[in-house]
Design a protein around this motif. Structure first.
Motif, short mmCIF file in Angstrom:
data_model
loop_
_atom_site.label_atom_id
_atom_site.label_comp_id
_atom_site.label_asym_id
_atom_site.label_seq_id
_atom_site.Cartn_x
_atom_site.Cartn_y
_atom_site.Cartn_z
N UNK A 1 0.87 -1.18 0.00
CA UNK A 1 0.00 0.00 0.00
C UNK A 1 0.91 1.23 0.00
N UNK A 2 1.03 1.86 -1.13
CA UNK A 2 1.91 3.00 -1.29
C UNK A 2 1.08 4.21 -1.70
N UNK A 3 1.75 5.35 -1.94
CA UNK A 3 1.01 6.59 -2.15
C UNK A 3 1.68 7.41 -3.24
N UNK A 4 0.85 8.03 -4.08
CA UNK A 4 1.34 8.87 -5.16
C UNK A 4 0.43 10.09 -5.26
N UNK A 5 1.00 11.27 -5.05
CA UNK A 5 0.20 12.48 -5.08
C UNK A 5 -0.89 12.50 -4.03
N UNK A 6 -0.63 11.85 -2.89
CA UNK A 6 -1.62 11.78 -1.82
C UNK A 6 -2.65 10.70 -1.98
N UNK A 7 -2.60 9.97 -3.09
CA UNK A 7 -3.59 8.91 -3.33
C UNK A 7 -2.99 7.55 -3.04
N UNK A 8 -3.75 6.67 -2.40
CA UNK A 8 -3.24 5.32 -2.13
C UNK A 8 -3.23 4.45 -3.37
N UNK A 9 -2.19 3.65 -3.51
CA UNK A 9 -2.06 2.68 -4.59
C UNK A 9 -1.75 1.33 -3.98
N UNK A 10 -2.30 0.27 -4.54
CA UNK A 10 -1.95 -1.08 -4.09
C UNK A 10 -1.22 -1.79 -5.23
N UNK A 11 -0.04 -2.31 -4.90
CA UNK A 11 0.81 -2.97 -5.88
C UNK A 11 1.26 -4.32 -5.35
N UNK A 12 1.54 -5.28 -6.24
CA UNK A 12 2.12 -6.54 -5.77
C UNK A 12 3.47 -6.30 -5.12
N UNK A 13 3.74 -7.03 -4.06
CA UNK A 13 5.01 -6.92 -3.33
C UNK A 13 5.70 -8.28 -3.35
N UNK A 14 6.97 -8.28 -3.73
CA UNK A 14 7.77 -9.49 -3.70
C UNK A 14 8.72 -9.42 -2.52
N UNK A 15 8.76 -10.47 -1.73
CA UNK A 15 9.55 -10.48 -0.50
C UNK A 15 10.99 -10.06 -0.75
N UNK A 16 11.46 -9.12 0.06
CA UNK A 16 12.84 -8.67 -0.03
C UNK A 16 13.07 -7.51 -0.98
N UNK A 17 12.05 -7.09 -1.72
CA UNK A 17 12.23 -6.01 -2.69
C UNK A 17 11.43 -4.78 -2.23
N UNK A 18 12.15 -3.76 -1.81
CA UNK A 18 11.52 -2.52 -1.35
C UNK A 18 12.00 -1.37 -2.22
N UNK A 19 11.39 -1.19 -3.37
CA UNK A 19 11.78 -0.10 -4.24
C UNK A 19 10.87 1.11 -4.10
N UNK A 20 9.83 1.00 -3.25
CA UNK A 20 8.95 2.13 -2.96
C UNK A 20 8.58 2.09 -1.50
N UNK A 21 8.42 3.27 -0.89
CA UNK A 21 7.95 3.34 0.49
C UNK A 21 6.47 2.96 0.56
N UNK A 22 6.10 2.27 1.63
CA UNK A 22 4.70 1.91 1.79
C UNK A 22 4.51 0.85 2.86
#
Length: 246
Positions: A178-199
């Motif tokens: 659950x990350x955020x862009x321009x104040x809006x929440x976005x849900x993206x698939x997350x792969x264990x060990x990969x943190x390329x965006x804050x959330x």
């Protein structure tokens, strides 16, 4: 007269025979007929062998390779299903024009009410921040803590009804970010060990697993045991502001 008619008929029949032979030859020539009318599974198999431009890889195989580089389709579908669930967990910190997301991370009893510990990673002007707890009302922080890896805990005293703390889980291979862009929440698939965006990271059951922040994954279970004991106070409503020992 009869000889001329006979000769004409002989020529006519000869032409008919020649034309018939020509037609038979054409429609039994593999280079013309077979190639032109080739259809069905055999044609699909030949086309699937690819061309030099694709390296002999068929389009379905190319699509499979792209899918393998990202999350499996069933994970992507599950993440889409979790969107409304995960965004319902959010509460908001409002200060001036800023409105930042947080989670109700921990709840502890206090006197006649409880203390909510809200988790975020957004720094704000804390003396001017109001906490919006959805249908539960608006409140003001009592203390704000700076924890390991730069995460922030906002302590809010509440009486009466209050939102429950988010359930905790653990991600195995894949989860939801659950990350955020321009104040809006976005849900993206997350792969264990990969943190390329804050959330905020959740498992595929919708339970809170941790935080991606600054390229690092911070486990929710480990953080839960540390809050607020190992964190430092950076703001409190009554008393001095600053980097105080808790």
């Amino acid at each position: 007269m009869k000889d001329k008619l006979l000769n004409f008929l002989i020529v006519l029949f000869s032409l008919i025979i020649l034309v018939s032979l020509a037609v038979i030859f054409i429609f039994y020539n593999p280079s013309v007929v077979t190639e032109h009318f080739k259809k069905g599974p055999e044609k699909e198999r030949v086309e699937a062998q690819g061309t030099p431009e694709t390296g002999g890889i068929s389009p379905p195989e190319i699509e499979t390779q792209v899918s393998r580089e990202g999350a499996p389709p069933e994970v992507e579908e599950r993440v889409k299903e979790l969107r409304s669930v995960l965004t319902n967990y959010l509460v908001y910190l409002k200060g001036g024009l800023e409105r930042r997301p947080a989670l109700v991370f921990k709840v502890e009893p206090k006197d006649e009410g409880v203390k909510l510990y809200l988790l975020t990673y957004y720094p704000m002007e804390w003396p001017f921040v109001k906490v919006e707890l959805g249908g539960y009302g608006n409140f003001f922080p009592e203390r704000v803590y700076l924890c390991n890896q730069g995460l922030i805990i906002v302590e809010v005293p509440v009486r009466g009804l209050f939102p429950p703390e988010v359930s905790r889980g653990r991600v195995e291979d894949y989860g939801a970010l659950l990350t955020f862009s321009g104040g809006r929440p976005l849900t993206l698939p997350f792969e264990s060990g990969k943190c390329d965006r804050n959330g905020f990271v959740f498992d595929l059951a919708g339970e809170f697993a941790g935080v991606c922040f600054g390229g690092e994954f911070i486990d929710a279970g480990e953080l839960y045991n540390q809050v607020p004991r190992t964190c430092k106070i950076i703001y409190q409503k009554e008393g001095s502001d600053g980097d105080l020992q808790s």
